[in-house]
Design a protein around this motif. Structure first.
Motif, PDB file in Angstrom:
ATOM      1  N   THR A  78       0.826  -1.209   0.000  1.00 34.28           N
ATOM      2  CA  THR A  78       0.000   0.000   0.000  1.00 34.28           C
ATOM      3  C   THR A  78       0.861   1.261   0.000  1.00 34.28           C
ATOM      4  O   THR A  78       0.330   2.374   0.044  1.00 34.28           O
ATOM      5  N   ASN A  79       2.177   1.085  -0.059  1.00 32.61           N
ATOM      6  CA  ASN A  79       3.083   2.234  -0.142  1.00 32.61           C
ATOM      7  C   ASN A  79       4.036   2.112  -1.332  1.00 32.61           C
ATOM      8  O   ASN A  79       5.185   2.539  -1.277  1.00 32.61           O
ATOM      9  N   LEU A  80       3.518   1.478  -2.413  1.00 38.13           N
ATOM     10  CA  LEU A  80       4.254   1.370  -3.677  1.00 38.13           C
ATOM     11  C   LEU A  80       5.589   0.654  -3.518  1.00 38.13           C
ATOM     12  O   LEU A  80       6.578   1.004  -4.162  1.00 38.13           O
ATOM     13  N   CYS A  81       5.623  -0.347  -2.653  1.00 30.34           N
ATOM     14  CA  CYS A  81       6.824  -1.172  -2.454  1.00 30.34           C
ATOM     15  C   CYS A  81       6.459  -2.644  -2.637  1.00 30.34           C
ATOM     16  O   CYS A  81       5.287  -3.010  -2.631  1.00 30.34           O
ATOM     17  N   GLN A  82       7.490  -3.473  -2.799  1.00 33.42           N
ATOM     18  CA  GLN A  82       7.316  -4.920  -2.906  1.00 33.42           C
ATOM     19  C   GLN A  82       8.272  -5.595  -1.935  1.00 33.42           C
ATOM     20  O   GLN A  82       9.382  -5.113  -1.705  1.00 33.42           O
ATOM     21  N   VAL A  83       7.835  -6.719  -1.371  1.00 30.73           N
ATOM     22  CA  VAL A  83       8.643  -7.471  -0.408  1.00 30.73           C
ATOM     23  C   VAL A  83       8.929  -8.855  -0.963  1.00 30.73           C
ATOM     24  O   VAL A  83       8.031  -9.524  -1.481  1.00 30.73           O
ATOM     25  N   VAL A  84      10.187  -9.281  -0.836  1.00 28.81           N
ATOM     26  CA  VAL A  84      10.588 -10.630  -1.250  1.00 28.81           C
ATOM     27  C   VAL A  84      11.328 -11.285  -0.090  1.00 28.81           C
ATOM     28  O   VAL A  84      12.238 -10.686   0.499  1.00 28.81           O
ATOM     29  N   ARG A  85      10.920 -12.509   0.261  1.00 27.75           N
ATOM     30  CA  ARG A  85      11.669 -13.287   1.261  1.00 27.75           C
ATOM     31  C   ARG A  85      12.726 -14.108   0.544  1.00 27.75           C
ATOM     32  O   ARG A  85      12.448 -14.707  -0.484  1.00 27.75           O
ATOM     33  N   TYR A  86      13.916 -14.164   1.105  1.00 32.50           N
ATOM     34  CA  TYR A  86      14.996 -14.909   0.454  1.00 32.50           C
ATOM     35  C   TYR A  86      15.941 -15.491   1.505  1.00 32.50           C
ATOM     36  O   TYR A  86      15.734 -15.305   2.708  1.00 32.50           O
ATOM     37  N   ASP A  87      16.976 -16.184   1.034  1.00 29.73           N
ATOM     38  CA  ASP A  87      17.955 -16.813   1.921  1.00 29.73           C
ATOM     39  C   ASP A  87      17.260 -17.715   2.935  1.00 29.73           C
ATOM     40  O   ASP A  87      17.340 -17.502   4.148  1.00 29.73           O
ATOM     41  N   SER A  88      16.567 -18.729   2.400  1.00 30.82           N
ATOM     42  CA  SER A  88      15.787 -19.670   3.213  1.00 30.82           C
ATOM     43  C   SER A  88      14.738 -18.957   4.051  1.00 30.82           C
ATOM     44  O   SER A  88      14.425 -19.360   5.175  1.00 30.82           O
ATOM     45  N   LEU A 117      -5.137   1.549   4.949  1.00 35.19           N
ATOM     46  CA  LEU A 117      -4.027   2.039   4.129  1.00 35.19           C
ATOM     47  C   LEU A 117      -4.401   2.016   2.647  1.00 35.19           C
ATOM     48  O   LEU A 117      -4.062   2.940   1.894  1.00 35.19           O
ATOM     49  N   ARG A 118      -5.090   0.956   2.211  1.00 34.09           N
ATOM     50  CA  ARG A 118      -5.515   0.867   0.806  1.00 34.09           C
ATOM     51  C   ARG A 118      -6.496   1.980   0.466  1.00 34.09           C
ATOM     52  O   ARG A 118      -6.457   2.532  -0.642  1.00 34.09           O
ATOM     53  N   GLU A 119      -7.371   2.317   1.391  1.00 32.00           N
ATOM     54  CA  GLU A 119      -8.324   3.397   1.147  1.00 32.00           C
ATOM     55  C   GLU A 119      -7.590   4.711   0.897  1.00 32.00           C
ATOM     56  O   GLU A 119      -8.006   5.519   0.068  1.00 32.00           O
ATOM     57  N   GLY A 120      -6.481   4.901   1.610  1.00 31.89           N
ATOM     58  CA  GLY A 120      -5.682   6.112   1.422  1.00 31.89           C
ATOM     59  C   GLY A 120      -5.117   6.206   0.017  1.00 31.89           C
ATOM     60  O   GLY A 120      -5.192   7.259  -0.628  1.00 31.89           O
ATOM     61  N   ILE A 121      -4.561   5.101  -0.493  1.00 26.33           N
ATOM     62  CA  ILE A 121      -3.972   5.142  -1.833  1.00 26.33           C
ATOM     63  C   ILE A 121      -5.056   5.208  -2.906  1.00 26.33           C
ATOM     64  O   ILE A 121      -4.863   5.833  -3.951  1.00 26.33           O
ATOM     65  N   GLU A 122      -6.227   4.626  -2.645  1.00 29.90           N
ATOM     66  CA  GLU A 122      -7.321   4.726  -3.609  1.00 29.90           C
ATOM     67  C   GLU A 122      -7.818   6.166  -3.705  1.00 29.90           C
ATOM     68  O   GLU A 122      -8.171   6.638  -4.793  1.00 29.90           O
ATOM     69  N   GLN A 123      -7.830   6.876  -2.572  1.00 31.28           N
ATOM     70  CA  GLN A 123      -8.205   8.288  -2.597  1.00 31.28           C
ATOM     71  C   GLN A 123      -7.197   9.093  -3.403  1.00 31.28           C
ATOM     72  O   GLN A 123      -7.555  10.015  -4.138  1.00 31.28           O
ATOM     73  N   PHE A 124      -5.918   8.728  -3.257  1.00 34.53           N
ATOM     74  CA  PHE A 124      -4.873   9.421  -4.017  1.00 34.53           C
ATOM     75  C   PHE A 124      -5.045   9.167  -5.511  1.00 34.53           C
ATOM     76  O   PHE A 124      -4.934  10.080  -6.324  1.00 34.53           O
ATOM     77  N   LYS A 125      -5.349   7.912  -5.877  1.00 33.63           N
ATOM     78  CA  LYS A 125      -5.572   7.588  -7.291  1.00 33.63           C
ATOM     79  C   LYS A 125      -6.744   8.381  -7.851  1.00 33.63           C
ATOM     80  O   LYS A 125      -6.706   8.851  -8.986  1.00 33.63           O
ATOM     81  N   ALA A 126      -7.797   8.499  -7.038  1.00 31.49           N
ATOM     82  CA  ALA A 126      -9.011   9.165  -7.512  1.00 31.49           C
ATOM     83  C   ALA A 126      -8.858  10.677  -7.584  1.00 31.49           C
ATOM     84  O   ALA A 126      -9.680  11.362  -8.200  1.00 31.49           O
ATOM     85  N   ALA A 127      -7.815  11.208  -6.973  1.00 29.63           N
ATOM     86  CA  ALA A 127      -7.638  12.655  -6.915  1.00 29.63           C
ATOM     87  C   ALA A 127      -7.505  13.263  -8.300  1.00 29.63           C
ATOM     88  O   ALA A 127      -8.016  14.343  -8.576  1.00 29.63           O
ATOM     89  N   SER A 128      -6.823  12.551  -9.201  1.00 27.37           N
ATOM     90  CA  SER A 128      -6.667  13.056 -10.565  1.00 27.37           C
ATOM     91  C   SER A 128      -6.157  11.928 -11.446  1.00 27.37           C
ATOM     92  O   SER A 128      -5.520  10.989 -10.963  1.00 27.37           O
ATOM     93  N   PRO A 129      -6.405  12.003 -12.746  1.00 29.38           N
ATOM     94  CA  PRO A 129      -5.855  10.999 -13.669  1.00 29.38           C
ATOM     95  C   PRO A 129      -4.337  10.959 -13.623  1.00 29.38           C
ATOM     96  O   PRO A 129      -3.736   9.903 -13.809  1.00 29.38           O
ATOM     97  N   GLN A 130      -3.707  12.099 -13.345  1.00 31.21           N
ATOM     98  CA  GLN A 130      -2.244  12.131 -13.268  1.00 31.21           C
ATOM     99  C   GLN A 130      -1.751  11.250 -12.126  1.00 31.21           C
ATOM    100  O   GLN A 130      -0.765  10.531 -12.259  1.00 31.21           O
ATOM    101  N   SER A 131      -2.454  11.282 -10.994  1.00 34.07           N
ATOM    102  CA  SER A 131      -2.075  10.456  -9.850  1.00 34.07           C
ATOM    103  C   SER A 131      -2.085   8.979 -10.225  1.00 34.07           C
ATOM    104  O   SER A 131      -1.173   8.230  -9.881  1.00 34.07           O
ATOM    105  N   MET A 132      -3.133   8.560 -10.935  1.00 31.23           N
ATOM    106  CA  MET A 132      -3.255   7.164 -11.350  1.00 31.23           C
ATOM    107  C   MET A 132      -2.108   6.772 -12.266  1.00 31.23           C
ATOM    108  O   MET A 132      -1.497   5.709 -12.114  1.00 31.23           O
ATOM    109  N   ALA A 133      -1.786   7.628 -13.219  1.00 31.61           N
ATOM    110  CA  ALA A 133      -0.719   7.324 -14.173  1.00 31.61           C
ATOM    111  C   ALA A 133       0.630   7.216 -13.463  1.00 31.61           C
ATOM    112  O   ALA A 133       1.428   6.331 -13.757  1.00 31.61           O
TER     113      ALA A 133
END
Length: 222
Positions: free
Chosen positions: A77-87, A145-161
């Motif tokens: 929900t903060n534009l990051c990705q998590v990967v588990r590694y090394d066993s 947290l997801r609701e926050g980013i959805e509000q940001f997306k809806a703020a303008s088409p530029q935000s979504m892009a």
């Protein structure tokens, strides 16, 4: 219009979407999004250059499953990705450094808040109930947290892009460092009563804004 021409048009529009002219930027972003949907294209197909550097920060993997679920929920929900590694003993968190710092701050605060509330609300309950309660609380927190980013997306088409561009950059970096990633299924719930009570109680957990500098860095591998 053939696909190559459409893709080239979208690239030019997304470049314009970062213009200092707010009206021009919004119009370009809206048109780019319209073309993506009309021609059923993804950002990966368009292959837009990165707008921000994507960093990788390595953590020691938290011991408890609910803690790992929380890290992942906050990261996505903060534009990051998590990967588990090394066993599965370590985590790699991908994103812009500012977003990774937000992830660490929120994790430090929310993990403590969830655990503290669990001890208060689950007195006399067993381990399975408590773990399910934590998972329920995490569901509610991440939904906020997801609701926050959805509000940001809806703020303008530029935000979504811009979000589409950032997401693609992060995924591309993940695929470079870990080219053979496989998806992992969701954590199972061991006690439904505990889980749904946790979802309800999780409404009382506030989402703090901003960063406290002393919270950043304590999970890093040294």
């Amino acid at each position: 219009m053939d696909q190559d021409k459409v893709i080239e048009r979208i690239r030019k529009l997304l470049a314009l979407s970062t213009s200092s002219n707010e009206f021009e930027a919004a119009e370009a972003a809206a048109k780019a999004q319209e073309l993506l949907l009309k021609y059923n294209l993804s950002m990966a197909t368009v292959d837009v250059p990165e707008t921000d550097a994507v960093d990788r920060v390595n953590w020691l993997c938290p011991d408890q499953t609910w803690q790992q679920v929380l890290v992942n929920g906050i990261a996505t929900t903060n534009l990051c990705q998590v990967v588990r590694y090394d066993s599965k003993s370590k985590l790699a968190i991908f994103g812009s450094m500012s977003n990774v710092e937000v992830v660490e701050y929120l994790y430090s605060y929310l993990a403590a808040a969830i655990d503290r509330l669990c001890q208060d609300k689950c007195k006399g309950q067993g381990v399975a109930y408590k773990n399910a309660w934590r998972q329920g609380a995490i569901h509610t927190v991440c939904q906020k947290l997801r609701e926050g980013i959805e509000q940001f997306k809806a703020a303008s088409p530029q935000s979504m892009a811009l979000i589409l561009v950032k997401d693609k950059a992060v995924i591309d970096r993940c695929n470079i460092d870990f080219p053979y990633l496989t998806k992992v299924g969701k954590a199972t719930v061991s006690n439904t009563a505990g889980y749904y009570q946790g979802r309800a109680d999780g409404q009382g957990i506030a989402i703090r804004q901003g960063l406290r500098t002393n919270a950043v860095g304590q999970h890093l591998l040294r």
